[in-house]
Design a protein around this motif. Structure first.
Motif, PDB file in Angstrom:
ATOM      1  N   ASP A   4       0.857  -1.198   0.000  1.00  0.00           N
ATOM      2  CA  ASP A   4       0.000   0.000   0.000  1.00  0.00           C
ATOM      3  C   ASP A   4       0.887   1.239   0.000  1.00  0.00           C
ATOM      4  OD1 ASP A   4      -2.535  -1.363   0.221  1.00  0.00           O
ATOM      5  OD2 ASP A   4      -1.903  -1.916   2.247  1.00  0.00           O
ATOM      6  N   TYR A   5       1.975   1.137   0.759  1.00  0.00           N
ATOM      7  CA  TYR A   5       2.976   2.212   0.806  1.00  0.00           C
ATOM      8  C   TYR A   5       4.356   1.586   0.820  1.00  0.00           C
ATOM      9  CZ  TYR A   5      -0.788   5.383   2.097  1.00  0.00           C
ATOM     10  OH  TYR A   5      -1.941   6.125   2.093  1.00  0.00           O
ATOM     11  N   ASP A   6       5.298   2.201   0.097  1.00  0.00           N
ATOM     12  CA  ASP A   6       6.685   1.710   0.141  1.00  0.00           C
ATOM     13  C   ASP A   6       7.270   1.918   1.534  1.00  0.00           C
ATOM     14  OD1 ASP A   6       6.732   1.217  -2.681  1.00  0.00           O
ATOM     15  OD2 ASP A   6       6.916   3.391  -2.972  1.00  0.00           O
ATOM     16  N   ALA A   8       6.547   3.451   5.545  1.00  0.00           N
ATOM     17  CA  ALA A   8       5.662   3.967   6.594  1.00  0.00           C
ATOM     18  C   ALA A   8       6.532   4.558   7.696  1.00  0.00           C
ATOM     19  CB  ALA A   8       4.783   2.862   7.161  1.00  0.00           C
ATOM     20  N   LYS A  29       6.257   5.904  -2.298  1.00  0.00           N
ATOM     21  CA  LYS A  29       4.913   6.193  -1.786  1.00  0.00           C
ATOM     22  C   LYS A  29       4.994   6.069  -0.260  1.00  0.00           C
ATOM     23  CE  LYS A  29       0.080   5.103  -2.404  1.00  0.00           C
ATOM     24  NZ  LYS A  29      -0.890   4.028  -2.570  1.00  0.00           N
ATOM     25  N   THR A  30       4.711   7.169   0.397  1.00  0.00           N
ATOM     26  CA  THR A  30       5.043   7.268   1.821  1.00  0.00           C
ATOM     27  C   THR A  30       3.824   7.633   2.647  1.00  0.00           C
ATOM     28  OG1 THR A  30       7.271   7.997   1.216  1.00  0.00           O
ATOM     29  CG2 THR A  30       6.547   8.498   3.465  1.00  0.00           C
ATOM     30  N   VAL A  31       3.719   6.990   3.807  1.00  0.00           N
ATOM     31  CA  VAL A  31       2.657   7.348   4.751  1.00  0.00           C
ATOM     32  C   VAL A  31       3.306   7.703   6.087  1.00  0.00           C
ATOM     33  CG1 VAL A  31       2.247   4.939   5.458  1.00  0.00           C
ATOM     34  CG2 VAL A  31       0.444   6.641   5.773  1.00  0.00           C
ATOM     35  N   CYS A  74       3.866  13.078   1.295  1.00  0.00           N
ATOM     36  CA  CYS A  74       3.378  11.827   1.905  1.00  0.00           C
ATOM     37  C   CYS A  74       1.897  11.967   2.238  1.00  0.00           C
ATOM     38  CB  CYS A  74       4.158  11.530   3.194  1.00  0.00           C
ATOM     39  SG  CYS A  74       3.709  12.588   4.580  1.00  0.00           S
ATOM     40  N   ASP A  75       1.296  10.830   2.575  1.00  0.00           N
ATOM     41  CA  ASP A  75      -0.042  10.872   3.184  1.00  0.00           C
ATOM     42  C   ASP A  75       0.170  11.040   4.676  1.00  0.00           C
ATOM     43  OD1 ASP A  75      -1.384  10.563   0.861  1.00  0.00           O
ATOM     44  OD2 ASP A  75      -1.720   8.398   1.076  1.00  0.00           O
ATOM     45  N   TYR A 106      -2.574  -1.689   6.619  1.00  0.00           N
ATOM     46  CA  TYR A 106      -1.719  -1.300   5.495  1.00  0.00           C
ATOM     47  C   TYR A 106      -0.557  -2.278   5.398  1.00  0.00           C
ATOM     48  CZ  TYR A 106      -4.070   3.067   6.752  1.00  0.00           C
ATOM     49  OH  TYR A 106      -5.007   4.012   7.098  1.00  0.00           O
ATOM     50  N   VAL A 108       3.248  -2.444   4.083  1.00  0.00           N
ATOM     51  CA  VAL A 108       4.301  -1.488   3.719  1.00  0.00           C
ATOM     52  C   VAL A 108       5.626  -2.213   3.572  1.00  0.00           C
ATOM     53  CG1 VAL A 108       3.084   0.342   4.992  1.00  0.00           C
ATOM     54  CG2 VAL A 108       4.975  -0.878   6.100  1.00  0.00           C
TER      55      VAL A 108
END
Ligand code: NAP
Length: 313
Positions: A4-6, A8, A29-31, A74-75, A106, A108
């Protein structure tokens, strides 16, 4: 493995937000999760005068700027707490993590732990209400506001000793309040305290912090006699220990030092657990915005490696 994200990042203090900027800018892709609003300890500081580029800025202002910046890359999931982390494997090799939060799940690829640390509190009346109004846990940050004024330092460990010496050195009239008849601090600091003539109230426990908008005094009780007295002061600095927020790190099997902080390679911010990096106050040490931001940068750049990207670029 599908993520979902690379990347976290857990904890949106200065370190986590710095990591988010560098991670997003690496194309990942970062959260970024925070169980509260972004900012961490920085949010609590009424003024910051030692973060280069900002001669003077309030903690909330700086946190707003950092969060705005992080959101570009990021999100940023605020008020979302990571509750559990499961390590995932593919073909017998570590491949990522499943995060369970109070809002969702998620998968990650890499984790950056930036959960910070929190100062211990006395838990006495007036402490919370007057926080930032004379009650502080950071002499380095807030000491200058009380130059020429009176302050007490509560605690008998190395932090209390060092911070009392610091306050005295910048011209704050400082006395120490310690609950026992002996300091826990190193002999060298005890010597400096004696040489500086800093008064110590032995066997003394703060019972209440008085003030009306700002601190005006402390009610102190003698632990041996039970006798009470009031000291008129403008500031109460509390250094009774710090607790790193390491619950999630422990659950992952990350190695902690004897003092409870996370162990990470200082050059790469890698922990002993593959694909897990750490930065900021959760590592202990200088615990400054500048050091957290630097460590966040390193952690995010290094996190490219397990994602199969070259570093340095
Ligand atoms: P600390 O060593 O745990 O000392 C906390 C102090 O606060 C102790 O004197 C303790 O009293 C007192 N205390 C604890 N709870 C209290 C309460 N509820 N009410 C009143 N007093 C209370 O914490 P620290 O000074 O923050 O240091 C943390 C760690 O970092 C330590 O390992 C320390 O050695 C290390 N450190 C090292 C340096 C250095 O330069 N070497 C500098 C800073 C910190 P008691 O003594 O009665 O337990």
């Amino acid at each position: 493995m599908e993520y979902d994200y690379d990347v976290a990042i857990i904890g949106a203090g200065a370190a986590g937000m710095s990591a988010a900027v560098y991670s997003g800018r690496s194309g990942n892709k970062t959260v970024l999760f925070d169980k509260d609003t972004p900012g961490g300890q920085t949010l609590l500081s009424p003024a910051i005068e030692n973060y280069v580029g900002f001669k003077k800025i309030t903690g909330p202002e700086l946190c707003d700027l950092m969060a705005d910046h992080a959101r570009e890359y990021c999100d940023l999931k605020e008020l979302e707490e990571v509750l559990e982390i499961e390590r995932l494997e593919e073909n017998g090799e570590p491949s990522g993590f499943r995060l369970k939060t109070d809002k969702g799940e998620y998968v990650v690829g890499v984790l950056i732990l930036a959960m910070g640390a929190h100062h211990k509190h006395l838990g006495v009346p007036g402490e919370k209400e007057l926080s930032g109004k004379g009650v502080s846990s950071c002499a380095t940050c807030d000491g200058y506001f009380f130059k020429g004024k009176k302050a007490v330092m509560v605690g008998g460990g190395n932090s209390a000793a060092l911070e009392a010496i610091f306050l005295h050195g910048i011209g704050v009239e400082t006395e120490i309040i310690h609950r026992r008849d002996q300091l826990r601090a190193e002999a060298a600091y005890v010597k400096q305290i004696q040489e500086a003539g800093i008064k110590i109230h032995w066997n003394a426990q703060v019972k209440e912090i008085h003030g009306n908008g700002t601190v005006q005094g402390v009610q102190v009780v003698d632990t041996k006699t039970g006798e009470e007295r009031k000291l008129d002061v403008d500031a109460v600095f509390i250094a009774i220990g710090i607790e790193p927020s390491t619950r999630l790190a422990k659950s992952l099997g990350v190695t902690l030092r004897d003092d409870g902080y996370i162990t990470a390679d200082p050059m790469t911010m890698e922990t002993n657990v593959p694909r897990v990096y750490a930065c900021g106050d959760v590592l202990g040490g200088a615990r400054q915005i500048a050091t957290g931001v630097g460590q966040g940068c390193i952690a995010a750049l290094q996190a490219n490696k397990p994602l199969g990207k070259a570093y340095p670029f």
